[in-house]
Design a protein around this motif. Structure first.
Motif, mmCIF file in Angstrom:
data_model
loop_
_atom_site.group_PDB
_atom_site.id
_atom_site.type_symbol
_atom_site.label_atom_id
_atom_site.label_comp_id
_atom_site.label_asym_id
_atom_site.label_seq_id
_atom_site.Cartn_x
_atom_site.Cartn_y
_atom_site.Cartn_z
ATOM 1 N N VAL A 18 0.835 -1.212 0.000
ATOM 2 C CA VAL A 18 0.000 0.000 0.000
ATOM 3 C C VAL A 18 0.864 1.254 0.000
ATOM 4 O O VAL A 18 0.625 2.204 -0.754
ATOM 5 C CB VAL A 18 -0.952 -0.004 1.213
ATOM 6 C CG1 VAL A 18 -1.700 1.316 1.316
ATOM 7 C CG2 VAL A 18 -1.937 -1.150 1.110
ATOM 8 N N SER A 19 1.897 1.265 0.848
ATOM 9 C CA SER A 19 2.750 2.454 0.954
ATOM 10 C C SER A 19 3.499 2.723 -0.347
ATOM 11 O O SER A 19 3.741 3.889 -0.694
ATOM 12 C CB SER A 19 3.748 2.288 2.108
ATOM 13 O OG SER A 19 4.623 1.194 1.878
ATOM 14 N N SER A 20 3.839 1.687 -1.088
ATOM 15 C CA SER A 20 4.535 1.884 -2.360
ATOM 16 C C SER A 20 3.656 2.615 -3.362
ATOM 17 O O SER A 20 4.113 3.517 -4.070
ATOM 18 C CB SER A 20 4.977 0.532 -2.928
ATOM 19 O OG SER A 20 5.917 -0.088 -2.086
ATOM 20 N N VAL A 21 2.380 2.228 -3.421
ATOM 21 C CA VAL A 21 1.451 2.920 -4.314
ATOM 22 C C VAL A 21 1.281 4.370 -3.872
ATOM 23 O O VAL A 21 1.303 5.298 -4.698
ATOM 24 C CB VAL A 21 0.091 2.196 -4.342
ATOM 25 C CG1 VAL A 21 -0.902 2.957 -5.214
ATOM 26 C CG2 VAL A 21 0.249 0.773 -4.844
ATOM 27 N N SER A 120 9.375 -8.356 -6.512
ATOM 28 C CA SER A 120 10.781 -8.263 -6.888
ATOM 29 C C SER A 120 10.970 -7.310 -8.064
ATOM 30 O O SER A 120 11.898 -6.495 -8.084
ATOM 31 C CB SER A 120 11.332 -9.644 -7.233
ATOM 32 O OG SER A 120 11.321 -10.482 -6.105
ATOM 33 N N ASP A 121 10.081 -7.418 -9.063
ATOM 34 C CA ASP A 121 10.162 -6.506 -10.208
ATOM 35 C C ASP A 121 10.013 -5.063 -9.759
ATOM 36 O O ASP A 121 10.741 -4.173 -10.202
ATOM 37 C CB ASP A 121 9.076 -6.845 -11.230
ATOM 38 C CG ASP A 121 9.328 -8.181 -11.914
ATOM 39 O OD1 ASP A 121 10.435 -8.717 -11.770
ATOM 40 O OD2 ASP A 121 8.401 -8.680 -12.573
ATOM 41 N N ARG A 122 9.050 -4.832 -8.880
ATOM 42 C CA ARG A 122 8.795 -3.468 -8.434
ATOM 43 C C ARG A 122 9.964 -2.910 -7.633
ATOM 44 O O ARG A 122 10.338 -1.735 -7.792
ATOM 45 C CB ARG A 122 7.522 -3.427 -7.589
ATOM 46 C CG ARG A 122 6.999 -2.028 -7.348
ATOM 47 C CD ARG A 122 6.225 -1.917 -6.060
ATOM 48 N NE ARG A 122 7.061 -2.240 -4.918
ATOM 49 C CZ ARG A 122 6.725 -3.133 -3.993
ATOM 50 N NH1 ARG A 122 5.610 -3.814 -4.081
ATOM 51 N NH2 ARG A 122 7.520 -3.363 -2.971
ATOM 52 N N CYS A 123 10.558 -3.729 -6.774
ATOM 53 C CA CYS A 123 11.710 -3.266 -5.990
ATOM 54 C C CYS A 123 12.865 -2.863 -6.895
ATOM 55 O O CYS A 123 13.528 -1.846 -6.660
ATOM 56 C CB CYS A 123 12.161 -4.363 -5.023
ATOM 57 S SG CYS A 123 11.067 -4.615 -3.613
ATOM 58 N N LEU A 124 13.105 -3.656 -7.947
ATOM 59 C CA LEU A 124 14.188 -3.342 -8.864
ATOM 60 C C LEU A 124 13.893 -2.080 -9.661
ATOM 61 O O LEU A 124 14.758 -1.210 -9.817
ATOM 62 C CB LEU A 124 14.426 -4.524 -9.799
ATOM 63 C CG LEU A 124 15.525 -4.378 -10.851
ATOM 64 C CD1 LEU A 124 16.830 -3.923 -10.222
ATOM 65 C CD2 LEU A 124 15.732 -5.680 -11.596
ATOM 66 N N LEU A 125 12.665 -1.943 -10.156
ATOM 67 C CA LEU A 125 12.296 -0.746 -10.914
ATOM 68 C C LEU A 125 12.356 0.505 -10.040
ATOM 69 O O LEU A 125 12.805 1.571 -10.478
ATOM 70 C CB LEU A 125 10.896 -0.914 -11.503
ATOM 71 C CG LEU A 125 10.755 -1.937 -12.628
ATOM 72 C CD1 LEU A 125 9.288 -2.138 -12.980
ATOM 73 C CD2 LEU A 125 11.555 -1.531 -13.854
ATOM 74 N N ASP A 126 11.896 0.388 -8.789
ATOM 75 C CA ASP A 126 11.957 1.524 -7.877
ATOM 76 C C ASP A 126 13.406 1.932 -7.593
ATOM 77 O O ASP A 126 13.708 3.124 -7.456
ATOM 78 C CB ASP A 126 11.261 1.181 -6.555
ATOM 79 C CG ASP A 126 9.747 1.150 -6.698
ATOM 80 O OD1 ASP A 126 9.241 1.623 -7.735
ATOM 81 O OD2 ASP A 126 9.073 0.651 -5.776
ATOM 82 N N LEU A 127 14.283 0.941 -7.518
ATOM 83 C CA LEU A 127 15.684 1.244 -7.261
ATOM 84 C C LEU A 127 16.305 1.991 -8.438
ATOM 85 O O LEU A 127 16.995 2.992 -8.270
ATOM 86 C CB LEU A 127 16.450 -0.053 -6.995
ATOM 87 C CG LEU A 127 17.828 0.111 -6.349
ATOM 88 C CD1 LEU A 127 17.702 0.663 -4.948
ATOM 89 C CD2 LEU A 127 18.552 -1.221 -6.320
#
Length: 392
Positions: A18-21, A120-127
């Motif tokens: 939720v916090s990521s969105v 995992s995809d989202r963590c990498l893209l956010d990085l």
């Protein structure tokens, strides 16, 4: 793996999704507000620079996201549309949140694995996005605040948002990588706090040094730190190609290796991030020694500014921000690396690797193992069932 421990979605994972969105939407709102402020005040140079920093890195991240979705399956029209409008990462984060809720509802292993792949995809893209977009934006916004003397809460809030987002993305990626290595003990709250203190301290000192140098001479600051960025980017690109030739890393299209190198160049400009292996302590020492020298030089250059202006409090503030945060960051970094096994971050390579292009496992080590595990899990999942619920 024990299915009882796998299928449960914790409250922390739900809060994280939720916090990521929320943070992504907040970042979009602050970007629009900042651009609107510069436009209304006729600050066309700042407006152009902020627009470039908001759009160009976003295009690169969307390209990564789309290429992975093409490798997974044929993207839907909604996926293409959101990526063309540069909202693809927000849409992907929404899919992650939906997959999290669906996995919590069904308690099925395949649904949980699908959620973990999204995560995992989202963590990498956010990085990638934090290195390419948030960090340079934070430098520019802080310099503009000092130049225009605009310290309103809403303008300062945009900088604070970026400063929080940077170490948060680094810590989130670190935790995700630890999940991929079940032989490593999970990181505790103490470790998360140390990691955040390490990143916040170092990033704050680096940004402060860049801003101080720009205040004295902006052209010199761009050349000085720009050279650092070009050198670290070349180092990352050359190392990436070397790892591919040694069959330690998977071979990917040139544009992905180049984009990865640019992101890692930005990462090494603001903080240390392993781009070779998990035992690169000598690179870490060298990088922080050089960063400390640059910070000291920025303070020396700025000392003439506050001496001429007759405002010693500016010098005291600068020393506290640059020198103090750097010392705090280094201490937290030393404690973190002593207490916890550093994660092999070489797996920042895009994690969609065709079977015929995978590297031989003889020299792979942690990198190839993590890539193989990610791909094996995903392709096994694709053979068993479709991903989550009906796709948008």
């Amino acid at each position: 793996m024990n299915e009882e421990t796998v299928l449960k979605v914790t409250w922390w994972e739900k809060l994280f999704a939720v916090s990521s969105v929320v943070l992504s939407v907040a970042g979009l709102v602050t970007d629009v507000y900042t651009l609107y402020t510069y436009y209304m005040n006729g600050l066309w140079v700042y407006f152009s620079l902020m627009l470039a920093l908001a759009v160009l890195p976003n295009i690169m991240v969307q390209a990564f996201s789309v290429s992975w979705q093409i490798a997974d399956e044929c993207p839907s029209r909604l996926v293409w549309l959101t990526n063309l409008l540069l909202f693809g990462t927000i849409h992907r984060q929404w899919l992650t949140l939906r997959a999290c809720c669906y996995a919590d509802k069904t308690r099925e292993l395949t649904d949980y694995n699908a959620y973990m792949q999204y995560k995992s995809d989202r963590c990498l893209l956010d990085l990638y996005k934090s290195f390419l977009k948030s960090a340079p934006q934070l430098v520019l916004q802080t310099y503009i605040r000092y130049d225009t003397k605009d310290w309103r809460p809403q303008t300062v809030g945009t900088a604070i948002h970026s400063l929080i987002l940077l170490p948060w993305c680094m810590a989130a990626y670190d935790m995700d990588q630890r999940r991929r290595h079940p032989e490593w003990p999970p990181i505790s709250w103490c470790g998360i706090i140390l990691h955040m203190a390490w990143r916040i301290g170092i990033v704050t000192s680096r940004i402060g040094a860049m801003v101080l140098m720009a205040v004295v001479d902006d052209d010199w600051a761009i050349g000085y730190f720009g050279t650092h960025f070009v050198m670290t980017t070349m180092f990352a690109v050359v190392l990436t190609d070397h790892l591919v030739q040694m069959e330690v890393a998977p071979n990917m299209p040139f544009w992905q290796k180049l984009a990865h190198g640019i992101a890692m160049g930005a990462a090494l400009t603001f903080s240390f991030f392993n781009v070779a292996d998990s035992s690169s302590r000598h690179w870490m020492i060298l990088m922080y020694m050089y960063a400390g020298m640059q910070n000291a030089e920025a303070l020396v250059e700025f000392s003439r500014e506050w001496t001429i202006a007759g405002k010693p409090y500016q010098g005291t503030t600068a020393i506290i921000i640059v020198a103090g945060s750097f010392i705090v960051g280094v201490i937290a970094m030393v404690l973190y690396n002593c207490l916890y096994n550093p994660v092999c971050t070489v797996s920042l390579f895009p994690n969609r690797v065709p079977q015929k292009e995978r590297a031989a496992p003889s020299q792979g080590g942690d990198l190839l193992e993590s890539v193989e595990i990610a791909n094996h899990k995903y392709h096994s999942l694709s053979d068993e069932s479709t991903l989550v619920s009906p796709r948008l």
